[in-house]
Design an enzyme around this catalytic site. Structure first.
Site, PDB file in Angstrom:
ATOM      1  N   ASP A  42       0.841  -1.162  -0.009  1.00 44.12           N
ATOM      2  CA  ASP A  42      -0.123  -0.095   0.030  1.00 44.12           C
ATOM      3  C   ASP A  42       0.790   1.120  -0.059  1.00 44.12           C
ATOM      4  O   ASP A  42       1.870   1.326   1.038  1.00 44.12           O
ATOM      5  CB  ASP A  42      -0.814  -0.060   1.110  1.00 44.12           C
ATOM      6  CG  ASP A  42      -2.067   1.192   1.091  1.00 44.12           C
ATOM      7  OD1 ASP A  42      -2.042   1.632   0.189  1.00 44.12           O
ATOM      8  OD2 ASP A  42      -2.905   0.965   1.956  1.00 44.12           O
ATOM      9  N   ASP A 135      -3.102   2.626  -5.850  1.00 42.51           N
ATOM     10  CA  ASP A 135      -2.156   2.724  -4.830  1.00 42.51           C
ATOM     11  C   ASP A 135      -1.821   1.576  -3.903  1.00 42.51           C
ATOM     12  O   ASP A 135      -1.126   1.338  -3.004  1.00 42.51           O
ATOM     13  CB  ASP A 135      -2.074   3.770  -4.037  1.00 42.51           C
ATOM     14  CG  ASP A 135      -3.368   3.985  -3.319  1.00 42.51           C
ATOM     15  OD1 ASP A 135      -4.459   3.032  -3.522  1.00 42.51           O
ATOM     16  OD2 ASP A 135      -3.467   4.784  -2.183  1.00 42.51           O
ATOM     17  N   GLU A 136      -2.372   0.471  -4.589  1.00 43.62           N
ATOM     18  CA  GLU A 136      -2.218  -0.773  -3.552  1.00 43.62           C
ATOM     19  C   GLU A 136      -2.362  -2.001  -4.546  1.00 43.62           C
ATOM     20  O   GLU A 136      -3.190  -2.101  -5.511  1.00 43.62           O
ATOM     21  CB  GLU A 136      -3.264  -0.741  -2.318  1.00 43.62           C
ATOM     22  CG  GLU A 136      -4.775  -1.020  -2.767  1.00 43.62           C
ATOM     23  CD  GLU A 136      -5.647  -1.126  -1.332  1.00 43.62           C
ATOM     24  OE1 GLU A 136      -5.088  -1.470  -0.500  1.00 43.62           O
ATOM     25  OE2 GLU A 136      -6.665  -0.530  -1.458  1.00 43.62           O
TER      26      GLU A 136
END
Length: 423
Positions: A42, A135-136
């Site tokens: 993350d 974003d993860e």
């Protein structure tokens, strides 16, 4: 207990406070550290971190990435979070909590470029990378030790340093035996963290509030609490029959997840379940006529996104948010899959007419759900002789826009209403 220095990869059979090789105190230790292979990565406060990377003068300042006072927080740095700012919080509330925050308008093109860089670094570690958002991602590094000449924990520590060095942002990593526990581990040590959850997971989960479990939102958490379930251990103790009796067909899976069990595999071919577009107004809108103009523009945007994904809409979802932040969602199935803006618009118009009866709205959105293959969209229909003409018209519009820009062809339906006396 095996330990690893996250700054120099020094490994030891026993935990250490300071690395004997480099002196770093950034160590991770766990009995199963070198045996686990499923990870959750993350990016920390992603949008805000990218902005701080590009503007070092903001490093110690609270930064909020978002729209105007009518918009919501897209991301907040950890300085702003300590003041109570959260993602998806209305901007006026965020600025009330943190009036000295630096507010930056989102730059999605820049964020996507950084995300692609980070994704490429992940894919160099293993082919089993499942993106979960911009974003993860989840990664499975099983069987990669021979390739990298190091166990997954060491490979992930190197990856985190590489992201910092090349992309200029930080990541938090969770390492576990399955995707659920890896995600929970990643949340334990943010930012710039590295946490491990192994065989102790069920015991660790037992006294945690039910809302900790992904998929249990505030409304469901209240329902569980009203039924006497406040801790995950209480859910974990239910046998499958009792769980089904209390919570329906999803009950046994809920109890299993409360024990830390998760059979999902990391799959790089994640299925897209819905595609949508929405906008927040500068001032509240009430009438159907006022709301139809931004809705038409969203239908065009949704059409473009469907074409980019080579998908079609099998149904439409109308989303409205009132001035009081109540969210309304209405759905309609389509007779045939489409990705034409005017077909999407005609399908959602009746839904809007039923809702726009005087309420003030701050946001409108449209989504495509369920999705269908793109080659099933807008096929010729004997009952609709104009179908082929409409499809050909939008193909021509798309060609003109691709050559001359998005504003080369603009529909009058989406233009702002002119004021009195204007030409």
């Amino acid at each position: 207990m095996p330990a690893l220095c996250r700054d120099c990869d020094h490994a030891a059979a026993a935990a250490f406070a300071a690395c004997p090789a480099c002196g770093s105190r950034r160590a991770v230790a766990h009995p199963e550290l070198f045996a686990l292979a499923v990870a959750h990565v993350d990016c920390d406060a992603f949008y805000a971190s990218v902005e701080k990377r590009d503007r070092p003068d903001l490093l110690t300042k609270p930064v909020i990435v978002g729209g105007g006072r009518r918009g919501v927080v897209a991301a907040a740095c950890y300085v702003a979070r300590t003041r109570g700012v959260k993602s998806a919080m209305p901007m006026f509330k965020a600025l009330a909590a943190c009036p000295d925050a630096v507010v930056i308008k989102p730059d999605m093109q820049k964020y996507v470029a950084v995300a692609r860089h980070v994704r490429a670094l992940m894919e160099a570690l293993t082919p089993l990378v499942q993106p979960l958002s911009i974003d993860e991602a989840a990664l499975d590094l099983s069987g990669t030790a021979a390739l990298h000449k190091a166990p997954p924990a060491v490979v992930l520590a190197r990856f985190a340093r590489q992201v910092e060095r090349e992309a200029g942002i930080t990541v938090s990593i969770g390492l576990a035996r399955n995707r659920l526990l890896a995600k929970l581990a990643a949340e334990r040590d943010k930012p710039r963290g590295f946490a491990v959850l192994g065989s102790e997971a069920a015991e660790w989960l037992a006294d945690k509030p039910v809302g900790l479990l992904p998929g249990i939102g505030p409304a469901f958490a209240k329902k569980l609490q009203a039924a006497g379930f406040t801790r995950l251990g209480q859910l974990a103790a239910l046998d499958p029959r009792e769980a089904a009796r209390r919570f329906g067909e999803d009950g046994p899976a809920l109890a299993a997840r409360a024990r830390g069990e998760d059979s999902r595999r990391v799959s790089p071919d994640r299925e897209t379940k819905s595609i949508s577009a929405e906008t927040t107004f500068d001032t509240d809108l009430r009438s159907v006529e006022e709301l139809e103009r931004p809705l038409w523009r969203l239908c065009e945007k949704l059409s473009r996104r469907l074409k980019e994904k080579e998908l079609a809409a099998g149904g439409v979802v109308l989303k409205l948010k009132t001035a009081g932040f109540e969210t309304r969602s209405r759905h309609a199935r389509l007779a045939r899959p489409t990705r034409l803006p005017e077909t999407l618009f005609r399908a959602v118009q009746p839904l809007l007419a039923k809702e726009a009866t005087g309420s003030a709205f701050r946001l409108i959105g449209i989504g495509a759900q369920p999705l269908a293959p793109g080659d099933a969209a807008d096929l010729p229909d004997l009952a609709d002789p104009d179908a082929a003409r409409r499809a050909a018209k939008w193909q021509a519009v798309d060609a003109l826009r691709a050559r001359f820009g998005a504003e080369a062809v603009v529909s009058g339906r989406g233009l702002p209403r002119k004021g009195p006396g204007s030409a």
